[in-house]
Enzyme design. Structure first.
Site, PDB file in Angstrom:
ATOM      1  N   ASN A  14      57.810  22.879 -15.715  1.00 48.79           N
ATOM      2  CA  ASN A  14      57.222  23.758 -16.738  1.00 48.79           C
ATOM      3  C   ASN A  14      58.093  23.825 -17.975  1.00 48.79           C
ATOM      4  O   ASN A  14      59.268  23.451 -17.953  1.00 48.79           O
ATOM      5  CB  ASN A  14      57.114  25.210 -16.215  1.00 48.79           C
ATOM      6  CG  ASN A  14      56.041  25.384 -15.161  1.00 48.79           C
ATOM      7  OD1 ASN A  14      55.147  24.566 -15.025  1.00 48.79           O
ATOM      8  ND2 ASN A  14      56.149  26.461 -14.402  1.00 48.79           N
ATOM      9  N   ASP A  16      59.332  27.089 -20.051  1.00 55.73           N
ATOM     10  CA  ASP A  16      59.345  28.555 -19.959  1.00 55.73           C
ATOM     11  C   ASP A  16      59.456  29.173 -21.353  1.00 55.73           C
ATOM     12  O   ASP A  16      60.399  28.868 -22.099  1.00 55.73           O
ATOM     13  CB  ASP A  16      60.541  29.038 -19.119  1.00 55.73           C
ATOM     14  CG  ASP A  16      60.381  28.735 -17.638  1.00 55.73           C
ATOM     15  OD1 ASP A  16      59.333  28.196 -17.243  1.00 55.73           O
ATOM     16  OD2 ASP A  16      61.318  29.040 -16.877  1.00 55.73           O
ATOM     17  N   ASP A 254      65.536  29.489  -7.312  1.00 55.40           N
ATOM     18  CA  ASP A 254      65.476  28.024  -7.418  1.00 55.40           C
ATOM     19  C   ASP A 254      66.880  27.426  -7.331  1.00 55.40           C
ATOM     20  O   ASP A 254      67.081  26.380  -6.709  1.00 55.40           O
ATOM     21  CB  ASP A 254      64.830  27.608  -8.738  1.00 55.40           C
ATOM     22  CG  ASP A 254      63.416  28.156  -8.866  1.00 55.40           C
ATOM     23  OD1 ASP A 254      62.774  28.393  -7.830  1.00 55.40           O
ATOM     24  OD2 ASP A 254      62.967  28.361 -10.005  1.00 55.40           O
ATOM     25  N   GLY A 289      67.732  32.336 -18.679  1.00 51.05           N
ATOM     26  CA  GLY A 289      67.082  31.047 -18.473  1.00 51.05           C
ATOM     27  C   GLY A 289      67.117  30.646 -17.011  1.00 51.05           C
ATOM     28  O   GLY A 289      67.804  31.270 -16.203  1.00 51.05           O
TER      29      GLY A 289
HETATM   30  O1  RIB Z   1      61.300  30.439 -10.381  1.00 47.03           O
HETATM   31  C1  RIB Z   1      61.326  30.506 -11.775  1.00 47.03           C
HETATM   32  C2  RIB Z   1      60.329  29.556 -12.350  1.00 47.03           C
HETATM   33  O2  RIB Z   1      59.036  29.971 -11.969  1.00 47.03           O
HETATM   34  C3  RIB Z   1      60.325  29.523 -13.853  1.00 47.03           C
HETATM   35  O3  RIB Z   1      61.180  28.543 -14.387  1.00 47.03           O
HETATM   36  C4  RIB Z   1      58.867  29.317 -14.193  1.00 47.03           C
HETATM   37  O4  RIB Z   1      58.599  28.094 -14.800  1.00 47.03           O
HETATM   38  C5  RIB Z   1      58.106  29.467 -12.878  1.00 47.03           C
HETATM   39  O5  RIB Z   1      57.701  28.257 -12.401  1.00 47.03           O
END
Ligand code: RIB
Length: 309
Positions: A14, A16, A254, A289
């Site tokens: 993505n 953001d 993540d 971020g």
């Molecule tokens: O987990 C965070 C992510 O969730 C962000 O970077 C956003 O793009 C969503 O996918």
């Protein structure tokens, strides 16, 4: 033959759009003090970057749009030493986008428009079958079509460790979790999967046991500032998180998953990998971020360390 430490990430990419606000708008309210930033994002891409920064060889299987954002995101990933040979540019879709509303408490509210992420097809996964089959770790989340994730899991080789982060939660076919080695869920996802509600460390222990009964070899329930609980046949352990000054929690989960994947790929035991992942995930919340804030050299991190060794 197994390729040493190869981590293959099947997942989302993505852009953001992060809006810093004094407070989140209530329904019908307009809040006008926003400051906009753009960051690389997407759970899959964030996890891939985190694993690569830990020293793993990482390949991503994904779809971006044929737009400028798609080109930029492929270049971003390549710049992070993430292989992009299986990142397809879907001709009729826009690159995935997330709108992140970030408030001074460091909490966020995220809405995504999946765009090209939803174009990730079974054919894309099958085109990467050789790569997936020889991976040491296959990582997937649920921001791309479930059919693509399910096919990737089927293509995992006999020595591939399958790490599934069930975020955001989507109902899965009953047998899918039987092929998962490590399932990572936060409290909400664990609740959605088990139909029960949990609170705190003790709740996470119960959640982990219930998740384990759904098929995976191990379950990790993440608890934000409280760390994580690991449940496996011979493990039931709370891993606390270090105390940090939270600025932005976006992507902390993540970072955790990417670090976990890299360390498992390197042959480290699950508890040690979770401990380092928890430390790095917490550290990322001190900056704004998602993927760009995963510390470099996190392979060298040890529990409680304030930075790389
Ligand atoms: O987990 C965070 C992510 O969730 C962000 O970077 C956003 O793009 C969503 O996918």
């Amino acid at each position: 033959m197994l390729t040493s430490r190869l981590v293959v990430v099947v997942g989302s990419v993505n852009v953001d759009y992060v809006m810093k606000l004094g407070h989140r708008p209530a329904p019908g309210e307009t809040v006008s003090d926003g400051v906009l930033e753009m960051h690389p994002g997407g759970k899959g891409a964030n996890q891939a970057v985190a694993a690569a920064r830990c020293g793993a060889a990482v390949e991503m299987v994904a779809c971006v749009g044929a737009d400028a954002a798609g080109q930029t995101r492929i270049a971003d990933l390549a710049g992070e030493r993430v292989g992009t040979g299986h990142v397809r540019r879907a001709p009729d879709a826009l690159t995935g986008v997330a709108f992140v509303m970030l408030t001074p408490d460091g909490e966020n509210a995220i809405a995504t428009a999946a765009g090209a992420n939803m174009a990730l097809a079974i054919e894309d996964i099958e085109g990467a079958a050789a790569l997936i089959g020889k991976a040491r770790v296959l990582v997937a989340q649920l921001e791309v079509p479930l059919a693509a994730v399910a096919r990737a899991v089927q293509l995992a080789g006999p020595e591939t460790l399958v790490l599934l982060n069930c975020a955001p939660y989507v109902a899965m076919p009953p047998n899918m979790l039987d092929s998962v080695d490590v399932l990572v869920a936060n409290e909400n996802e664990a609740a959605a999967m088990t139909g029960a509600r949990f609170e705190g460390v003790e709740g996470a222990r119960r959640a982990g046991k219930l998740l384990l009964s759904l098929g995976p070899r191990a379950a990790v329930v993440t608890l934000g500032p409280l760390g994580a609980v690991v449940v496996a046949p011979e493990i039931e352990q709370h891993v606390p998180a270090p105390k940090v000054r939270v600025v932005d929690t976006t992507g902390a989960g993540d970072a955790f998953v990417g670090v976990l994947a890299a360390h498992l790929g390197a042959g480290n035991p699950l508890l040690e990998a979770v401990t380092i992942g928890t430390a790095v995930g917490s550290a990322t919340t001190e900056q704004r971020g998602a993927s760009p804030v995963v510390p470099e050299s996190c392979m060298a991190w040890r529990a409680g360390a304030a930075g790389p060794d």
